[in-house]
Design a protein around this motif. Structure first.
Motif, mmCIF file in Angstrom:
data_model
loop_
_atom_site.group_PDB
_atom_site.id
_atom_site.type_symbol
_atom_site.label_atom_id
_atom_site.label_comp_id
_atom_site.label_asym_id
_atom_site.label_seq_id
_atom_site.Cartn_x
_atom_site.Cartn_y
_atom_site.Cartn_z
ATOM 1 N N ASP A 21 0.922 -1.103 -0.037
ATOM 2 C CA ASP A 21 -0.070 -0.064 -0.116
ATOM 3 C C ASP A 21 0.736 1.338 -0.039
ATOM 4 N N GLN A 22 1.961 1.383 0.867
ATOM 5 C CA GLN A 22 2.871 2.576 0.886
ATOM 6 C C GLN A 22 3.620 2.802 -0.555
ATOM 7 N N LEU A 23 4.027 1.837 -1.252
ATOM 8 C CA LEU A 23 4.584 1.767 -2.401
ATOM 9 C C LEU A 23 3.658 2.216 -3.558
ATOM 10 N N LYS A 24 2.428 1.692 -3.300
ATOM 11 C CA LYS A 24 1.272 2.239 -4.518
ATOM 12 C C LYS A 24 0.892 3.492 -4.058
ATOM 13 N N SER A 25 1.088 4.325 -2.937
ATOM 14 C CA SER A 25 0.808 5.675 -2.606
ATOM 15 C C SER A 25 2.125 6.586 -2.758
ATOM 16 N N THR A 26 3.292 5.972 -3.173
ATOM 17 C CA THR A 26 4.381 6.769 -3.410
ATOM 18 C C THR A 26 4.242 7.954 -4.614
ATOM 19 N N GLY A 27 4.724 9.176 -4.205
ATOM 20 C CA GLY A 27 4.606 10.040 -5.282
ATOM 21 C C GLY A 27 3.200 10.230 -5.864
ATOM 22 N N ASP A 28 3.213 10.817 -7.189
ATOM 23 C CA ASP A 28 1.916 11.041 -7.663
ATOM 24 C C ASP A 28 0.950 10.169 -8.155
ATOM 25 N N SER A 29 2.033 8.860 -8.699
ATOM 26 C CA SER A 29 1.550 7.683 -9.448
ATOM 27 C C SER A 29 1.750 6.613 -8.798
ATOM 28 N N GLY A 30 2.563 6.617 -7.625
ATOM 29 C CA GLY A 30 2.853 5.452 -7.012
ATOM 30 C C GLY A 30 3.811 4.589 -7.682
ATOM 31 N N ASP A 31 4.410 3.905 -6.779
ATOM 32 C CA ASP A 31 5.478 3.084 -7.498
ATOM 33 C C ASP A 31 4.806 1.338 -7.827
ATOM 34 N N MET A 32 4.027 1.436 -8.775
ATOM 35 C CA MET A 32 3.482 0.491 -8.968
ATOM 36 C C MET A 32 4.111 -0.813 -9.550
ATOM 37 N N HIS A 33 5.240 -0.500 -10.017
ATOM 38 C CA HIS A 33 6.083 -1.639 -10.501
ATOM 39 C C HIS A 33 6.586 -2.401 -9.309
ATOM 40 N N ASN A 34 7.132 -1.762 -8.272
ATOM 41 C CA ASN A 34 7.894 -2.487 -7.161
ATOM 42 C C ASN A 34 6.725 -3.077 -6.376
ATOM 43 N N ALA A 35 5.708 -2.290 -6.212
ATOM 44 C CA ALA A 35 4.230 -2.803 -5.536
ATOM 45 C C ALA A 35 4.091 -4.255 -6.237
ATOM 46 N N ALA A 36 3.999 -4.218 -7.380
ATOM 47 C CA ALA A 36 3.620 -5.534 -8.035
ATOM 48 C C ALA A 36 4.612 -6.723 -7.809
ATOM 49 N N ILE A 37 5.936 -6.401 -7.768
ATOM 50 C CA ILE A 37 6.913 -7.350 -7.491
ATOM 51 C C ILE A 37 6.609 -7.983 -6.069
ATOM 52 N N LEU A 38 6.289 -7.012 -5.046
ATOM 53 C CA LEU A 38 6.182 -7.488 -3.662
ATOM 54 C C LEU A 38 4.747 -8.263 -3.715
ATOM 55 N N GLU A 39 3.896 -7.909 -4.395
ATOM 56 C CA GLU A 39 2.478 -8.551 -4.355
ATOM 57 C C GLU A 39 2.806 -10.103 -5.081
ATOM 58 N N VAL A 40 3.617 -10.461 -6.162
ATOM 59 C CA VAL A 40 4.135 -11.850 -6.408
ATOM 60 C C VAL A 40 4.801 -12.366 -5.483
ATOM 61 N N ASP A 41 5.715 -11.777 -4.858
ATOM 62 C CA ASP A 41 6.320 -12.486 -3.780
ATOM 63 C C ASP A 41 5.443 -13.176 -2.559
ATOM 64 N N LEU A 42 4.544 -12.261 -2.381
ATOM 65 C CA LEU A 42 3.325 -12.614 -1.462
ATOM 66 C C LEU A 42 2.593 -13.605 -1.768
ATOM 67 N N ARG A 43 2.122 -13.822 -3.019
ATOM 68 C CA ARG A 43 1.205 -14.959 -3.709
ATOM 69 C C ARG A 43 2.121 -16.023 -3.859
ATOM 70 N N LEU A 44 3.606 -15.881 -3.570
ATOM 71 C CA LEU A 44 4.209 -17.329 -3.692
ATOM 72 C C LEU A 44 4.423 -17.862 -2.408
ATOM 73 N N LEU A 45 4.231 -17.016 -1.572
ATOM 74 C CA LEU A 45 4.716 -17.573 0.153
ATOM 75 C C LEU A 45 3.549 -18.948 0.176
ATOM 76 N N ARG A 46 4.211 -19.884 0.815
ATOM 77 C CA ARG A 46 3.570 -21.237 1.410
ATOM 78 C C ARG A 46 3.787 -21.128 2.482
ATOM 79 N N ALA A 47 2.549 -21.900 3.476
ATOM 80 C CA ALA A 47 2.747 -21.869 4.916
ATOM 81 C C ALA A 47 1.420 -22.846 5.204
ATOM 82 N N PRO A 48 1.324 -23.348 6.375
ATOM 83 C CA PRO A 48 0.507 -24.114 6.810
ATOM 84 C C PRO A 48 -1.165 -23.624 6.616
ATOM 85 N N SER A 49 -1.032 -22.315 6.548
ATOM 86 C CA SER A 49 -2.730 -21.740 6.553
ATOM 87 C C SER A 49 -2.917 -21.726 5.024
#
Length: 228
Positions: free
Chosen positions: A185-213
């Motif tokens: 959320d912080q990356l998306k709100s950075t500057g006028d248009s947000g840092d959408m590129h790096n926010a997307a990379i972080l979102e991908v890493d999160l989707r790849l996380l595996r755990a008992p949940s």
């Protein structure tokens, strides 16, 4: 005859619980997270009273790790290294744990978290099949932009810090999700248009996380380091 009193419960405390840190640092990709963990993760865990045994750098090799991993008071395996679907590697890609090629004692009764690519695909479920209580890892390549590396490492480190704080696997997972989302959320709100590129990379890493949940193949959602 009077009934015998049941023996007192054995309670593992942080003073006799050992965490095994298995960290590669032989190239820029592993050196950056290794340095982050040394500065920001392991000191916090040690403040909780846990003993950390380090097998890092040139000592992050199977011959050095196995004697420690097999010990019953080692309750948690963690580290950063290059990973593949069926193996976690250390110094110069030395295969430390490979699916089907480790003894049960190396993972049975332990919780495991590797900051590494791909290991949740094959190695993680295989660990759980052999008695690992909970496994946290990534199902594909964990990537990070060097300029924002600490943000990505911070999100992942919530796994280690959450367990050290006494949370169970599901509580740890929820805490990690919250930290990832905070930075997205912080990356998306950075500057006028947000840092959408790096926010997307972080979102991908999160989707790849595996755990008992995510799935029972990654262990028990109620697993925690210190148990009565």
């Amino acid at each position: 005859m009077p009934k015998k009193k049941p023996p007192p419960k054995q309670v593992t405390t942080s003073e006799d619980a050992v965490i095994l840190a298995i960290d590669a640092n032989f190239d820029p990709v592993t050196r950056a997270p290794f340095e982050y963990r040394e500065a920001n993760v392991y000191p916090q865990i040690e403040k909780k009273g846990f003993t950390i045994v380090r097998r890092q750098g040139e000592r992050a090799r199977r011959s050095e790790v196995v004697p420690q991993a097999r010990k019953s008071n080692v309750i948690y395996l963690t580290g950063v290294g290059h990973g593949f679907c069926n193996s976690y590697t250390g110094d110069n890609l030395d295969a430390i744990f490979t699916k089907g090629h480790f003894s049960v004692e190396e993972c049975k009764g332990k919780i495991v978290h590797f900051l590494s690519c791909l290991t949740a695909t094959g190695l993680g479920p295989n660990f759980v099949e052999n008695g690992c209580r909970a496994y946290f890892g990534y199902s594909n390549n964990f990537t990070y932009p060097p300029i924002l590396a600490d943000i990505f490492f911070e999100c992942d480190s919530e796994i280690d810090l959450g367990f050290a704080d006494g949370l169970n696997a599901d509580e740890v997972f929820q805490r990690v999700l919250a930290r990832f989302q905070q930075h997205i959320d912080q990356l998306k709100s950075t500057g006028d248009s947000g840092d959408m590129h790096n926010a997307a990379i972080l979102e991908v890493d999160l989707r790849l996380l595996r755990a008992p949940s995510i799935s029972e193949e990654y262990g028990d959602k109620n697993a925690r380091l210190i148990q009565e």
